[in-house]
Design a protein around this motif. Structure first.
Motif, PDB file in Angstrom:
ATOM      1  N   ASP A  19      34.095  41.897  38.054  1.00 57.22           N
ATOM      2  CA  ASP A  19      34.773  43.036  37.436  1.00 57.22           C
ATOM      3  C   ASP A  19      36.127  43.200  38.118  1.00 57.22           C
ATOM      4  O   ASP A  19      36.203  43.498  39.310  1.00 57.22           O
ATOM      5  CB  ASP A  19      33.912  44.295  37.619  1.00 57.22           C
ATOM      6  CG  ASP A  19      34.527  45.528  36.968  1.00 57.22           C
ATOM      7  OD1 ASP A  19      35.709  45.472  36.570  1.00 57.22           O
ATOM      8  OD2 ASP A  19      33.832  46.556  36.863  1.00 57.22           O
ATOM      9  N   VAL A  42      29.527  34.998  29.571  1.00 64.17           N
ATOM     10  CA  VAL A  42      30.079  36.011  28.666  1.00 64.17           C
ATOM     11  C   VAL A  42      29.000  36.537  27.734  1.00 64.17           C
ATOM     12  O   VAL A  42      28.901  37.747  27.475  1.00 64.17           O
ATOM     13  CB  VAL A  42      31.257  35.412  27.858  1.00 64.17           C
ATOM     14  CG1 VAL A  42      31.715  36.379  26.777  1.00 64.17           C
ATOM     15  CG2 VAL A  42      32.409  35.063  28.790  1.00 64.17           C
ATOM     16  N   ILE A 101      33.750  43.917  26.884  1.00 70.33           N
ATOM     17  CA  ILE A 101      34.744  43.100  27.578  1.00 70.33           C
ATOM     18  C   ILE A 101      36.123  43.400  26.992  1.00 70.33           C
ATOM     19  O   ILE A 101      36.418  43.057  25.847  1.00 70.33           O
ATOM     20  CB  ILE A 101      34.399  41.607  27.451  1.00 70.33           C
ATOM     21  CG1 ILE A 101      33.018  41.329  28.049  1.00 70.33           C
ATOM     22  CG2 ILE A 101      35.456  40.757  28.128  1.00 70.33           C
ATOM     23  CD1 ILE A 101      32.535  39.907  27.863  1.00 70.33           C
ATOM     24  N   ILE A 127      39.715  38.988  29.493  1.00 70.85           N
ATOM     25  CA  ILE A 127      39.178  37.914  30.331  1.00 70.85           C
ATOM     26  C   ILE A 127      40.340  37.198  31.003  1.00 70.85           C
ATOM     27  O   ILE A 127      41.305  36.812  30.342  1.00 70.85           O
ATOM     28  CB  ILE A 127      38.360  36.909  29.495  1.00 70.85           C
ATOM     29  CG1 ILE A 127      37.131  37.599  28.864  1.00 70.85           C
ATOM     30  CG2 ILE A 127      37.927  35.730  30.352  1.00 70.85           C
ATOM     31  CD1 ILE A 127      36.328  36.675  27.961  1.00 70.85           C
ATOM     32  N   TYR A 177      38.385  37.377  22.362  1.00 68.87           N
ATOM     33  CA  TYR A 177      38.754  38.306  23.433  1.00 68.87           C
ATOM     34  C   TYR A 177      40.231  38.164  23.782  1.00 68.87           C
ATOM     35  O   TYR A 177      40.880  37.194  23.405  1.00 68.87           O
ATOM     36  CB  TYR A 177      37.910  38.027  24.692  1.00 68.87           C
ATOM     37  CG  TYR A 177      36.430  38.111  24.468  1.00 68.87           C
ATOM     38  CD1 TYR A 177      35.782  39.339  24.366  1.00 68.87           C
ATOM     39  CD2 TYR A 177      35.662  36.947  24.348  1.00 68.87           C
ATOM     40  CE1 TYR A 177      34.413  39.415  24.155  1.00 68.87           C
ATOM     41  CE2 TYR A 177      34.295  37.015  24.135  1.00 68.87           C
ATOM     42  CZ  TYR A 177      33.675  38.247  24.042  1.00 68.87           C
ATOM     43  OH  TYR A 177      32.326  38.323  23.831  1.00 68.87           O
TER      44      TYR A 177
END
Length: 290
Positions: free
Chosen positions: A28, A53, A63, A66, A81
């Motif tokens: 994170d 993922v 999410i 990334i 993403y």
């Protein structure tokens, strides 16, 4: 791993000890917390990243972005993403092609532009790169005939590779810049710091087998985040339980680095407020607190 914060920007990367053992980490980026890990017996693949993922999605994580390296086709596989490619990795890739001392004027200029990647804005960087190509574009197209094979190849192949590496990754180099509402890092310094610390601690146990190395890594992360949580609250609670008696608490007030306590108190000398904190951290319900 259970984590209460479900909206995350994640950092993904793998680190290795030799060619036959490594670990892939997903962290994170906001809270520097490990979310998922996978041990590897060979070079990581796109499937390994997608497995992590997918695990996050199955556990209700949202999410937001990334941050990953340039594994071939990985950004394309994560197209749903917002993907940020490590800017520093791009700079290192250019240096690998051009070396630390480029031998051509075009290479020297391109390297200087690449080194500004982490220190400038999107429009300025693209403008400098376009101006460079206008100046050296025709030069990049020069070919040389190989008399042995009779085939032609690009004369300045390494400079071409450095330039087109930047162009190929351009759409993922500025995700953080195009999404100011989401604090996406443009590099993976947080993850590199974790990997460096882990390797430093493992370096003194070079003879450790894979089995024990895995146990070591799991215990490292368990203790790392346990101590970090206690250090943030500056309180560490030791519980001694007995079936016939209520729990006994020992409260340790820690400095910034949880190496040694400043002082400790037992239940006989702690204040009502400190006891309330102990019970809150432990989840123990006491009706006499008022």
């Amino acid at each position: 791993i259970v984590w209460k914060y479900k909206e995350v920007v994640i950092l993904m990367d793998a680190t290795y000890w030799g060619k036959s053992f490594g670990v892939l980490l997903i962290v994170d980026a906001y809270r520097k917390r490990l979310l998922w890990r996978k041990f590897l017996d060979k070079k990581e693949t796109i499937a390994d990243y997608l497995e992590g993922v997918e695990w996050l999605r199955e556990h209700k994580f949202k999410i937001l972005g990334i941050v990953c390296d340039g594994l071939w086709w990985l950004p394309q596989a994560l197209a749903r993403y917002k993907v940020q490619y490590y800017q520093f990795h791009q700079v290192k890739t250019v240096d690998e092609y051009l070396t630390k001392n480029p031998q051509t004027d075009a290479g020297i200029e391109l390297q200087k532009i690449a080194h500004l990647l982490c220190h400038t804005d999107k429009e300025s960087f693209i403008g400098m790169l376009d101006m460079w190509y206008e100046k050296w574009g025709e030069w990049l197209k020069h070919r040389t005939l190989d008399r042995k094979t009779g085939k032609k190849s690009y004369t300045h192949q390494r400079v071409r590779s450095a330039y087109f590496s930047i162009k190929r990754h351009m759409r993922w180099l500025w995700t953080w810049y195009d999404n100011p509402d989401i604090p996406i890092p443009n590099t993976n310094n947080i993850l590199e710091a974790i990997n460096t610390d882990l390797k430093t601690k493992l370096r003194v146990h070079n003879g450790m087998s894979k089995r024990y190395r895995r146990l070591f890594i799991d215990e490292y992360f368990r203790l790392k985040y346990k101590w970090k949580m206690r250090a943030n609250t500056r309180i560490y609670v030791l519980f001694l339980t007995n079936k016939q008696k209520p729990p006994r608490f020992y409260v340790l007030f820690w400095p910034i680095s949880p190496i040694s306590p400043i002082f400790a108190k037992s239940t006989k000398s702690i204040t009502k407020k400190e006891r309330h904190i102990c019970l809150s951290l432990s989840g123990y319900q006491d009706s006499n607190l008022g």
